[in-house]
Write a protein that holds these residues in place. Structure first.
Motif, PDB file in Angstrom:
ATOM      1  N   ILE A 151     -12.753  -6.733  -0.575  1.00 52.51           N
ATOM      2  CA  ILE A 151     -13.777  -5.994   0.178  1.00 52.51           C
ATOM      3  C   ILE A 151     -13.993  -6.641   1.545  1.00 52.51           C
ATOM      4  O   ILE A 151     -14.127  -5.946   2.570  1.00 52.51           O
ATOM      5  CB  ILE A 151     -15.077  -5.932  -0.625  1.00 52.51           C
ATOM      6  CG1 ILE A 151     -14.890  -5.062  -1.868  1.00 52.51           C
ATOM      7  CG2 ILE A 151     -16.222  -5.399   0.226  1.00 52.51           C
ATOM      8  CD1 ILE A 151     -16.069  -5.068  -2.815  1.00 52.51           C
ATOM      9  N   ALA A 152     -14.018  -7.980   1.583  1.00 47.50           N
ATOM     10  CA  ALA A 152     -14.188  -8.673   2.863  1.00 47.50           C
ATOM     11  C   ALA A 152     -13.025  -8.386   3.807  1.00 47.50           C
ATOM     12  O   ALA A 152     -13.224  -8.133   5.007  1.00 47.50           O
ATOM     13  CB  ALA A 152     -14.322 -10.173   2.614  1.00 47.50           C
ATOM     14  N   VAL A 153     -11.796  -8.425   3.274  1.00 47.00           N
ATOM     15  CA  VAL A 153     -10.628  -8.119   4.101  1.00 47.00           C
ATOM     16  C   VAL A 153     -10.676  -6.670   4.574  1.00 47.00           C
ATOM     17  O   VAL A 153     -10.360  -6.360   5.735  1.00 47.00           O
ATOM     18  CB  VAL A 153      -9.331  -8.406   3.322  1.00 47.00           C
ATOM     19  CG1 VAL A 153      -8.107  -7.871   4.062  1.00 47.00           C
ATOM     20  CG2 VAL A 153      -9.177  -9.901   3.083  1.00 47.00           C
ATOM     21  N   PRO A 169      -0.031  -6.672   8.935  1.00 43.11           N
ATOM     22  CA  PRO A 169       1.367  -6.929   8.535  1.00 43.11           C
ATOM     23  C   PRO A 169       1.497  -7.802   7.288  1.00 43.11           C
ATOM     24  O   PRO A 169       2.378  -7.581   6.445  1.00 43.11           O
ATOM     25  CB  PRO A 169       1.954  -7.626   9.774  1.00 43.11           C
ATOM     26  CG  PRO A 169       1.084  -7.188  10.898  1.00 43.11           C
ATOM     27  CD  PRO A 169      -0.289  -7.079  10.316  1.00 43.11           C
ATOM     28  N   ILE A 170       0.628  -8.793   7.161  1.00 48.17           N
ATOM     29  CA  ILE A 170       0.674  -9.661   5.977  1.00 48.17           C
ATOM     30  C   ILE A 170       0.317  -8.857   4.729  1.00 48.17           C
ATOM     31  O   ILE A 170       0.943  -9.000   3.663  1.00 48.17           O
ATOM     32  CB  ILE A 170      -0.290 -10.848   6.155  1.00 48.17           C
ATOM     33  CG1 ILE A 170       0.110 -11.675   7.384  1.00 48.17           C
ATOM     34  CG2 ILE A 170      -0.314 -11.722   4.903  1.00 48.17           C
ATOM     35  CD1 ILE A 170      -0.870 -12.784   7.715  1.00 48.17           C
ATOM     36  N   LEU A 171      -0.684  -8.018   4.855  1.00 43.96           N
ATOM     37  CA  LEU A 171      -1.103  -7.194   3.711  1.00 43.96           C
ATOM     38  C   LEU A 171       0.009  -6.238   3.293  1.00 43.96           C
ATOM     39  O   LEU A 171       0.244  -6.032   2.095  1.00 43.96           O
ATOM     40  CB  LEU A 171      -2.365  -6.417   4.089  1.00 43.96           C
ATOM     41  CG  LEU A 171      -3.137  -5.759   2.943  1.00 43.96           C
ATOM     42  CD1 LEU A 171      -3.736  -6.820   2.038  1.00 43.96           C
ATOM     43  CD2 LEU A 171      -4.244  -4.870   3.511  1.00 43.96           C
ATOM     44  N   ARG A 172       0.695  -5.657   4.266  1.00 47.63           N
ATOM     45  CA  ARG A 172       1.784  -4.740   3.955  1.00 47.63           C
ATOM     46  C   ARG A 172       2.975  -5.456   3.326  1.00 47.63           C
ATOM     47  O   ARG A 172       3.728  -4.866   2.544  1.00 47.63           O
ATOM     48  CB  ARG A 172       2.240  -4.020   5.222  1.00 47.63           C
ATOM     49  CG  ARG A 172       1.213  -3.055   5.769  1.00 47.63           C
ATOM     50  CD  ARG A 172       1.746  -2.290   6.964  1.00 47.63           C
ATOM     51  NE  ARG A 172       2.876  -1.438   6.579  1.00 47.63           N
ATOM     52  CZ  ARG A 172       3.490  -0.608   7.419  1.00 47.63           C
ATOM     53  NH1 ARG A 172       3.086  -0.533   8.685  1.00 47.63           N
ATOM     54  NH2 ARG A 172       4.494   0.138   7.011  1.00 47.63           N
ATOM     55  N   PRO A 176       1.934  -4.893  -1.705  1.00 47.40           N
ATOM     56  CA  PRO A 176       2.646  -4.007  -2.637  1.00 47.40           C
ATOM     57  C   PRO A 176       3.486  -4.723  -3.679  1.00 47.40           C
ATOM     58  O   PRO A 176       3.951  -4.087  -4.623  1.00 47.40           O
ATOM     59  CB  PRO A 176       3.544  -3.170  -1.710  1.00 47.40           C
ATOM     60  CG  PRO A 176       2.924  -3.286  -0.360  1.00 47.40           C
ATOM     61  CD  PRO A 176       2.344  -4.646  -0.317  1.00 47.40           C
ATOM     62  N   LEU A 177       3.725  -6.036  -3.508  1.00 51.06           N
ATOM     63  CA  LEU A 177       4.528  -6.753  -4.502  1.00 51.06           C
ATOM     64  C   LEU A 177       3.806  -6.792  -5.845  1.00 51.06           C
ATOM     65  O   LEU A 177       2.611  -7.108  -5.891  1.00 51.06           O
ATOM     66  CB  LEU A 177       4.793  -8.189  -4.042  1.00 51.06           C
ATOM     67  CG  LEU A 177       5.815  -8.399  -2.923  1.00 51.06           C
ATOM     68  CD1 LEU A 177       5.840  -9.864  -2.508  1.00 51.06           C
ATOM     69  CD2 LEU A 177       7.201  -7.958  -3.368  1.00 51.06           C
ATOM     70  N   PRO A 178       4.488  -6.496  -6.946  1.00 46.42           N
ATOM     71  CA  PRO A 178       3.837  -6.646  -8.256  1.00 46.42           C
ATOM     72  C   PRO A 178       3.471  -8.108  -8.494  1.00 46.42           C
ATOM     73  O   PRO A 178       4.332  -8.992  -8.349  1.00 46.42           O
ATOM     74  CB  PRO A 178       4.914  -6.175  -9.243  1.00 46.42           C
ATOM     75  CG  PRO A 178       5.876  -5.376  -8.435  1.00 46.42           C
ATOM     76  CD  PRO A 178       5.860  -5.968  -7.059  1.00 46.42           C
TER      77      PRO A 178
END
Length: 329
Positions: A151-153, A169-172, A176-178
């Motif tokens: 939630i903070a992110v 970019p880091i989140l992308r 998505p990695l399991p």
């Protein structure tokens, strides 16, 4: 026959149709639930077992007590909605008893009897209870940490262009990695298997919470911010009193998705690294071919997951009162 007589005749026919079996079905169904369980009790007690199974008499008593309780409930008109399911459950347990305890229709020990399952809860309740508490503790810490971080992110992504530039970019790349795929790496980089499991559960719950929080904040009507600014609102007020409340429906969707992902990660972590909890109990039961214990752990796990989802729905309904009837569990 006069028109008046024909009208009365039509009303009589209509009244008869309303008293047809289809109309009586809701009245009769609650009275069938108790006999279904009592029939299961009679079969359990009087039909000899095909082998020496434990707790057969106790199981028959339990079926009988439930049957009597359901008859009382029918008399008090408490079973109107649940009656069909209670009938199917009683008949299903009776069929299971006949198939396995009386006829052994399916190979043992892979398929147990109702007596076997009852015996596990009687003799091994302490170990099952400790496993449940361990799983709840592990899940609570990982899920809470991941949800709050997500939630903070998400707030940062929705309200800060600079934060979004560096974080998106880091989140992308990682989100998505399991989390299961990162399990070997986590156990190498993190010396404690408990901390590794917590980190992976936090990742599993944090990614959907971050994405849905960001989506909710991005969907807020800019007019809300303009009105608040004209009244002297600062950035902190815009974030926590305008953007965050407006994004709550989306945030709860992310919390539900994260909870499901955390359940899956919890069991995998307990099976492969954290040597405790319901996942480890299931693996231990399978190793010793104690399949009734495994089924008992599955039953407890289902009750745990259902209870936590129900609790989260209660919190959602309390916060989002205007959407209380829009989504049910």
């Amino acid at each position: 026959m006069s028109g008046t007589d024909m009208a009365f005749s039509g009303q009589a026919i209509t009244g008869t149709a309303s008293a047809s079996p289809a109309g009586l079905r809701p009245v009769l169904l609650p009275w069938l639930a108790g006999p279904a369980w009592l029939a299961a009790a009679l079969v359990t007690h009087y039909w000899p077992d095909a082998d020496d199974f434990p707790d057969t008499n106790l199981l028959a008593i339990l079926f009988g007590v439930v049957g009597i309780a359901l008859l009382i409930g029918a008399a008090l008109r408490l079973l109107t909605v649940r009656a069909p399911w209670l009938i199917v459950l009683g008949l299903g347990l009776g069929a299971w008893e006949i198939a396995q305890a009386k006829l052994i229709a399916l190979p043992r020990p892979f398929f147990g009897t109702p007596q076997d399952l009852l015996d596990v809860f009687i003799t091994d309740w302490h170990r099952l209870g400790l496993s449940l508490l361990h799983s709840l503790g592990l899940l609570a810490v990982g899920y809470a940490a991941g949800s709050l971080s997500g939630i903070a992110v998400g707030i940062g992504l929705g309200r800060s262009k600079r934060f979004r530039y560096w974080t998106h970019p880091i989140l992308r790349a990682i989100g998505p990695l399991p989390p299961v795929a990162l399990l070997p790496l986590a156990f190498v980089l993190i010396p404690s298997s408990w901390l590794a499991g917590e980190a992976l559960m936090a990742l599993a719950s944090g990614f959907p919470a971050a994405i849905l929080t960001w989506s909710g904040i991005a969907a807020v009507d800019p007019a809300y911010y303009d009105v608040a600014r004209t009244m002297g609102a600062r950035e902190r007020f815009l974030t926590f009193r305008v953007a965050l409340p407006a994004a709550m429906p989306q945030i709860f969707v992310g919390l539900f998705m994260g909870l499901g992902a955390s359940f899956a990660m919890l069991i995998v972590a307990e099976m492969l690294g954290v040597k405790a909890g319901l996942g480890f109990y299931m693996q231990w039961a399978q190793g010793w071919a104690a399949y009734p214990n495994m089924y008992a752990a599955l039953f407890v796990m289902s009750a745990m997951c259902t209870g936590l989802i129900t609790l989260l729905f209660r919190v959602r309904d309390r916060i989002l009162v205007w959407q209380k009837d829009g989504l049910k569990w």
